[in-house]
Design a protein around this motif. Sequence first.
Motif, short mmCIF file in Angstrom:
data_model
loop_
_atom_site.label_atom_id
_atom_site.label_comp_id
_atom_site.label_asym_id
_atom_site.label_seq_id
_atom_site.Cartn_x
_atom_site.Cartn_y
_atom_site.Cartn_z
N ILE A 69 0.82 -1.20 0.00
CA ILE A 69 0.00 0.00 0.00
C ILE A 69 0.86 1.26 0.00
CG2 ILE A 69 -0.20 0.17 2.53
CD1 ILE A 69 -3.18 0.89 2.07
N GLU A 70 0.48 2.25 -0.81
CA GLU A 70 1.19 3.53 -0.82
C GLU A 70 0.83 4.32 0.43
OE1 GLU A 70 0.75 5.66 -4.47
OE2 GLU A 70 1.47 4.00 -5.70
N LEU A 71 1.78 5.11 0.93
CA LEU A 71 1.61 5.83 2.19
C LEU A 71 1.80 7.33 1.96
CD1 LEU A 71 3.80 3.37 4.26
CD2 LEU A 71 1.29 3.43 4.23
N GLY A 72 0.81 8.12 2.35
CA GLY A 72 0.88 9.54 2.06
C GLY A 72 0.57 10.43 3.24
N THR A 73 0.92 11.70 3.12
CA THR A 73 0.57 12.72 4.11
C THR A 73 -0.36 13.72 3.45
OG1 THR A 73 2.47 14.14 3.55
CG2 THR A 73 2.79 12.49 5.26
N ALA A 74 -1.46 14.04 4.14
CA ALA A 74 -2.44 14.96 3.56
C ALA A 74 -2.98 15.90 4.66
CB ALA A 74 -3.58 14.18 2.91
N VAL A 75 -2.28 16.95 4.89
CA VAL A 75 -0.99 17.33 4.31
C VAL A 75 -0.10 17.85 5.42
CG1 VAL A 75 -1.83 17.92 2.00
CG2 VAL A 75 -1.86 19.67 3.79
N ASN A 102 4.13 9.05 -0.55
CA ASN A 102 3.49 10.12 -1.33
C ASN A 102 3.31 11.33 -0.42
OD1 ASN A 102 2.11 9.11 -4.18
ND2 ASN A 102 2.54 7.45 -2.76
N PRO A 103 4.33 12.17 -0.28
CA PRO A 103 4.21 13.30 0.65
C PRO A 103 3.33 14.41 0.07
CG PRO A 103 6.51 12.72 0.19
CD PRO A 103 5.67 12.07 -0.86
N GLY A 104 2.32 14.79 0.83
CA GLY A 104 1.49 15.93 0.47
C GLY A 104 1.80 17.09 1.40
N VAL A 105 1.91 18.29 0.84
CA VAL A 105 2.29 19.47 1.63
C VAL A 105 1.38 20.63 1.29
CG1 VAL A 105 4.70 18.72 1.77
CG2 VAL A 105 3.98 20.27 -0.07
N SER A 106 1.45 21.67 2.13
CA SER A 106 0.72 22.91 1.87
C SER A 106 1.53 24.07 2.43
CB SER A 106 -0.67 22.88 2.52
OG SER A 106 -0.56 22.85 3.93
N VAL A 107 1.14 25.29 2.06
CA VAL A 107 1.86 26.46 2.54
C VAL A 107 0.93 27.35 3.36
CG1 VAL A 107 3.46 26.44 0.60
CG2 VAL A 107 1.37 27.80 0.44
N GLY A 170 10.66 12.58 -6.06
CA GLY A 170 10.31 13.89 -6.60
C GLY A 170 9.04 13.87 -7.43
N SER A 171 8.76 12.74 -8.07
CA SER A 171 7.56 12.63 -8.91
C SER A 171 6.33 12.24 -8.09
CB SER A 171 7.77 11.60 -10.02
OG SER A 171 7.93 10.30 -9.47
N ARG A 172 6.53 11.95 -6.81
CA ARG A 172 5.41 11.57 -5.94
C ARG A 172 5.11 12.63 -4.89
NH1 ARG A 172 7.74 7.60 -3.49
NH2 ARG A 172 9.34 6.95 -4.98
N MET A 173 5.49 13.87 -5.16
CA MET A 173 5.19 14.97 -4.26
C MET A 173 3.82 15.56 -4.62
SD MET A 173 7.81 15.18 -2.19
CE MET A 173 7.50 16.79 -1.43
#
Length: 344
Positions: A69-75, A102-107, A170-173
């Motif tokens: 399973i892919e693992l991500g941050t949101a966000v 899959n790192p998810g970020v915000s500003v 870098g392609s999974r940001m």
Amino acid sequence: MALEKLGFLTIGLFDEADPRKGHESTLEVIELGERLGFDSAWVRHRHLQFGISSPVAVLAAATQRTSRIELGTAVIPLGWENPLRLAEDLATVDVLSGGRLNPGVSVGPPMHFERVKGALYPHTAGAEDFGYDRVGRLLDLVRGVPVAEAGTEGFEVFSDHVQPHSPGLGSRMWYGGGSLASARWAGEHGMNFLTSSVVKAEESEDFAGIQRSHIRAFRAAHPDGDRARVSQGLVVIPTDSATPDQRRRYEVYAEQRTPRTATPQGPARLMFAPDLVGPSAQIAERLHAHAGYQEVREVAFALPFTFEHEDYLQILTDIATNLGPALGWRRRDVDPGGASSYSG
């Protein structure tokens, strides 16, 4: 359009008196997600609250309990982070996961910045840049842009870029955005896009229409055009196997949150997505008619914030066994030898 990737998002609540139990619950939920065939599991980020404050650390643990399973941050809100240190942590976890992060970020400024700036940035609060440049720095660092001179000092060897370096990261940001400006910026910089369940009412007061406009603006600006990855996030609560008590609580939860979805909220004119509660067939029908959902091929359905562990197990099981297939999704299984296959 058939749904290609099915994911879920959890906040990872815990009791202040027993934080380990809540973190273990989150890891167990992620393990269940893999067993059910979900393509991705995502965790939210909360500071000075009773939710996951260190998602990268939690996902590091999850890498050792899962294999597919892919693992991500949101966000991850970057206002709380040093981009160079975060780049090191993300690359480390991606290596541990075998390339599943899959790192998810915000500003933007940290939430309640006036209250926390003395502890977070005691000497530089007035000089910190909380805009898109902070994401740009992180992207460069993750993608291997040099930051220092390489060389050798005595017996120690130094790299000119962040180590470890994980070439595919870098392609999974991902960028989590709720405005047209964010959607365009993410597209222009080759990121993936997480559509938010909270958006700004800039062009209209129709949530689904706003979400669709963000997706189209993102893809119009992205080098990959219509092939650029977008994931939709909504709170989805199927009740197929729920007990009468669970159904009642789920309906009360949604009813209490519904008033905020009718009109823009606050000075920022924020629009909140309605929660989708009911049998999977009914939810699937509503999604097929949703202007935002019609634009995507993958989702990360959000689990409600305050439910019990058993509720999450029921909701995830119904999503994987009933709602996903109703949306055209086919689960991917991995056999003991490591080969993957798709089954209906």
